[in-house]
Design a protein around this motif. Sequence first.
Motif, short mmCIF file in Angstrom:
data_model
loop_
_atom_site.label_atom_id
_atom_site.label_comp_id
_atom_site.label_asym_id
_atom_site.label_seq_id
_atom_site.Cartn_x
_atom_site.Cartn_y
_atom_site.Cartn_z
N LEU A 39 1.73 -1.91 -2.34
CA LEU A 39 0.37 -2.24 -2.70
C LEU A 39 -0.45 -1.10 -2.28
N ASN A 40 -0.98 -0.22 -2.88
CA ASN A 40 -1.64 1.05 -2.42
C ASN A 40 -0.92 1.87 -1.38
N GLY A 41 0.26 1.86 -1.55
CA GLY A 41 1.07 2.72 -0.46
C GLY A 41 1.72 1.90 0.50
N GLU A 42 1.07 0.56 0.75
CA GLU A 42 1.47 -0.17 2.15
C GLU A 42 2.53 -0.98 1.74
N PRO A 43 3.47 -1.46 2.59
CA PRO A 43 4.78 -2.28 2.02
C PRO A 43 4.31 -3.62 1.90
N LEU A 44 4.86 -4.27 0.87
CA LEU A 44 4.52 -5.74 0.70
C LEU A 44 5.80 -6.67 1.18
N PRO A 45 5.57 -7.81 2.16
CA PRO A 45 6.71 -8.52 2.46
C PRO A 45 7.28 -9.36 1.20
N THR A 46 8.68 -9.26 1.12
CA THR A 46 9.29 -9.90 -0.16
C THR A 46 10.56 -10.56 0.15
N GLU A 47 10.68 -11.46 -0.60
CA GLU A 47 12.05 -12.28 -0.59
C GLU A 47 13.26 -11.62 -1.65
N ALA A 48 14.17 -11.95 -1.24
CA ALA A 48 15.26 -11.32 -2.24
C ALA A 48 14.84 -12.04 -3.86
N GLY A 49 15.41 -11.22 -4.66
CA GLY A 49 15.08 -11.50 -6.09
C GLY A 49 14.46 -10.46 -6.63
N TYR A 50 13.98 -10.63 -7.89
CA TYR A 50 13.30 -9.81 -8.82
C TYR A 50 11.84 -10.38 -8.94
N ARG A 51 11.27 -11.21 -8.28
CA ARG A 51 9.87 -11.98 -8.58
C ARG A 51 9.22 -11.41 -7.10
N LEU A 52 7.62 -11.42 -7.53
CA LEU A 52 6.93 -11.25 -6.23
C LEU A 52 5.75 -12.27 -6.74
N ALA A 53 5.13 -12.81 -5.90
CA ALA A 53 4.02 -13.66 -5.90
C ALA A 53 2.86 -12.74 -5.34
N LEU A 54 1.98 -12.04 -5.84
CA LEU A 54 0.91 -11.09 -5.38
C LEU A 54 -0.20 -11.66 -5.18
N THR A 55 -0.64 -11.94 -4.10
CA THR A 55 -2.09 -12.32 -3.66
C THR A 55 -3.19 -11.57 -3.79
N LEU A 56 -4.39 -11.50 -4.32
CA LEU A 56 -5.45 -10.50 -4.21
C LEU A 56 -6.57 -11.70 -3.42
N SER A 57 -7.37 -11.07 -2.74
CA SER A 57 -8.60 -11.63 -2.38
C SER A 57 -9.91 -10.82 -2.30
N ALA A 58 -9.50 -9.34 -2.17
CA ALA A 58 -10.60 -8.40 -1.97
C ALA A 58 -10.94 -7.56 -3.12
N SER A 59 -12.04 -7.63 -3.67
CA SER A 59 -12.47 -6.59 -4.59
C SER A 59 -11.90 -5.00 -4.70
N GLY A 60 -11.48 -4.46 -5.69
CA GLY A 60 -11.10 -3.18 -5.62
C GLY A 60 -10.18 -2.67 -6.52
N ARG A 61 -9.86 -1.32 -6.64
CA ARG A 61 -8.82 -0.88 -7.33
C ARG A 61 -7.34 -0.84 -6.74
N TYR A 62 -6.30 -1.34 -7.27
CA TYR A 62 -5.09 -1.29 -6.78
C TYR A 62 -4.00 -0.56 -7.48
N ARG A 63 -3.05 -0.16 -6.83
CA ARG A 63 -1.84 0.62 -7.42
C ARG A 63 -0.54 -0.17 -7.03
N LEU A 64 0.22 -0.88 -7.74
CA LEU A 64 1.22 -1.57 -7.48
C LEU A 64 2.58 -0.71 -7.79
N SER A 65 3.41 -0.61 -6.79
CA SER A 65 4.66 0.09 -7.16
C SER A 65 5.98 -0.82 -6.56
N VAL A 66 6.88 -0.39 -7.33
CA VAL A 66 8.26 -1.07 -7.03
C VAL A 66 9.39 -0.01 -7.14
N VAL A 67 10.35 -0.05 -6.19
CA VAL A 67 11.33 0.95 -6.10
C VAL A 67 12.58 -0.05 -6.11
N ASP A 68 13.60 0.35 -6.61
CA ASP A 68 14.89 -0.13 -6.56
C ASP A 68 15.97 0.28 -5.71
#
Length: 776
Positions: free
Chosen positions: A728-757
């Motif tokens: 998220l904006n170049g910063e790694p997100l903690p995730t669990e195994a699998g192809y799902r992500l529960a993304l939590t947003l709390s601060a206003s702003g523009r975001y760039r979400l990326s995924v790499v397999d």
Amino acid sequence: MRVKRRAGLWILPLLIVLSWGLDRTFPLPAPAGPAIRILADGGEVLRAFPAPDQTWRYPVASDQVAPVYKEILLAYEDRAFYYHPGINPLAIVRAGWQNLKTGTVVSGGSTLSMQVAGMLDPYPRTLKGKIRQALRTLQLEWYYSKDEILTLYLNHAPFGGMLSGVESASRHYFGKPAARLSDAEAALLAVLPQRPSDWRPDRYPGRARQARDKVLRRMQSLGVWSEHRVAAALREPVSALPPEPPLLAPLAARRLRQSCPTCTELPTFIDAGLQRQLQALVGSYTARLGERQSVAVLVVRNADRAVRGYVGSAHFGDALSQGHVDMTRAIRSPGSTLKPFAYGMALDRGLIHSHSLLLDTPRYGLRYRPHNFTGGFSGPVTAIESLQRSLNLPVVQLVDHLGPERFVSGLLNAGLELRGAGVRQPNASVVLGGVGTSLESLVGIYTALARDGQAGSVRLQPAEPERGRWLMSPGAAWISWRMLAHNPWRALGHIGQTPWNLAWKTGTSYGYRDAWAIGVSPQWTIGVWVGRPDGSPSPGRYGRQAAAPLLFRVHELLPDSRESLPRPDSVSQHHICWPLGTVREHPDNQERNCLQQHEAWLLNETAPPTLPQVPDLLQPSLLRSVVVDIASEQAVAPGCVNDIRGPLSVRKIALWPLPAEPWLKPEWRRSQRLPSVADSCTRLQFLHAPIRIIGIEAGSHLRLPPGRAELVIDLRVRGASGDLNWYLNGEPLPTEAGYRLALTLSASGRYRLSVVDSSGSTDSIEFSFQRSDTGG
């Protein structure tokens, strides 16, 4: 009569033989050696170590003492010094008559020669002791000339406490050499050896003044000085500095003394005035660091690598900060301070130019996967930005291409002291601090940036030979210096407002154990270390925060021209294009392939193409030749040409490195750069990454419903293979195994979400988020 005459003939030879035998049996004691003095450039004493007899005795020749002192000394103590044989019978008779007349001892009748004999061989104050002194005096006169005896007096006369000799007395009491004594000071030092404990000017200024004035009036009564001259000297007050030995650069002095225990004087390149400023600056700077913190500073003149300032610890002798440990020589992890040399070597190898595209991206599938200091990633970065920001991933990419063995051997061949397993079995971690070195060695190799690529050991003494070793070419050294000298992060307070010609680099070792800052200007190289000598961590203390401010303050102390280093002829400036990395005029950069331009410094007119993330690994070329159906603007495989009715063309399309995809603008990604595939041709499906984020549409504007603190979005990925890594904006997100992500947003702003397999396929979307309580 004849018998008496024969006996008389034997007396003289007998006396000669007897004297010779006594001289051989009781040789004249050798004069005590001088104190060991460590001298600054210019002769000022940095630090002295006591003489063998535990006195402060600074060697001085007769012509190095003010003539007025010798004039007073001979007039007051021994006017017939150059005429008597060591013992002056007239003086003894006169002293005896004066003592008898007054009923007390007012004069001893001792000549300067007798006093020197007593200094060399102390005697008891008895008749037997006086006879022994007389014999020693005759022995002294036999071995030494009058000038040599006077010199012995100048060096061995007692002046109170541990002071021995007029030079040490003048420096300790008046803070100047004996060559610059005034009339009043010379008079005081001439009489002080008579009663050195009672007339010390630092303890008993009243008594000292009375003794001095007596000498001055005697000079007038003898007709040696005029009344006017004596009156002027009498008006001078008696003042003295406390008799404390100098203590400048104490750890450097200790080091030199240990290197040559038999030397009496050891000259250095150290500038005494600068050294005082450095010690005061370090003292005030460390006051805010904490009682267990220490600091080391080294200032070296580039022209000859002479050490002009040397602070080995924050507080010499302090037990809590281990002030006895010389941290300029301690082996510690250098953190990121070795990075500039990887860039310099890469320039010489033709791997990069100043604005080459490097990858600050995760290293999937590789054994060594370091992280940046901040924990995030920046995607594609220029070489200059990567070095200035001290990013870890791009420099590891360079070392992979250089080869860790070549990188380490290059540093060793240039004279850098390296210790640890990373030297025996080199790997890419070396460039991030996976070895040990010293501040002194680092400063020596950094001088290469200002000396046409030639590194060398720093020099404390003029006797040390100057030896240089090539680290990089002059052009690579200049580009590396330029990359560091124009650091946009240089401004700290008012410092950023002054003309800037300092290239600087910081470093922090693992666990916040060492904070470094090294700076190179055209004239100076400065090294700063901050930390705990015992190697324990200092949480929150890193190079830019703890060491760089001190580096800049030291730089402000130094006289330095504001000119930059002259640019070598091998360096030129050209516009280059990303993503290919070549010059703008290159044929492959025509049409739409020059997506981003930079003005780069090139070495030998060479613009190397963009490096792959890992060498010797099969990776697709960044330049694709695609056959396109002009009518439909769709890609066609050679085997499908017969199925296309309209005209075809071959297009060369520049693509960004695959790992950079999550950080690119949407129009720069492969999915947008490459044409769609013709329906009748399935051979080109590999051109497009199948991975896709499901759950948010690109360009979405999300809002938080009223009454809720945060928004949670359930995301999925389609077409991926292996493990996923989300950013998220170049910063790694903690995730669990699998192809799902529960993304939590709390601060206003523009975001760039990326995924790499695991295969390196990527997808990235941009969206905005706004809380309902922020209006709009």
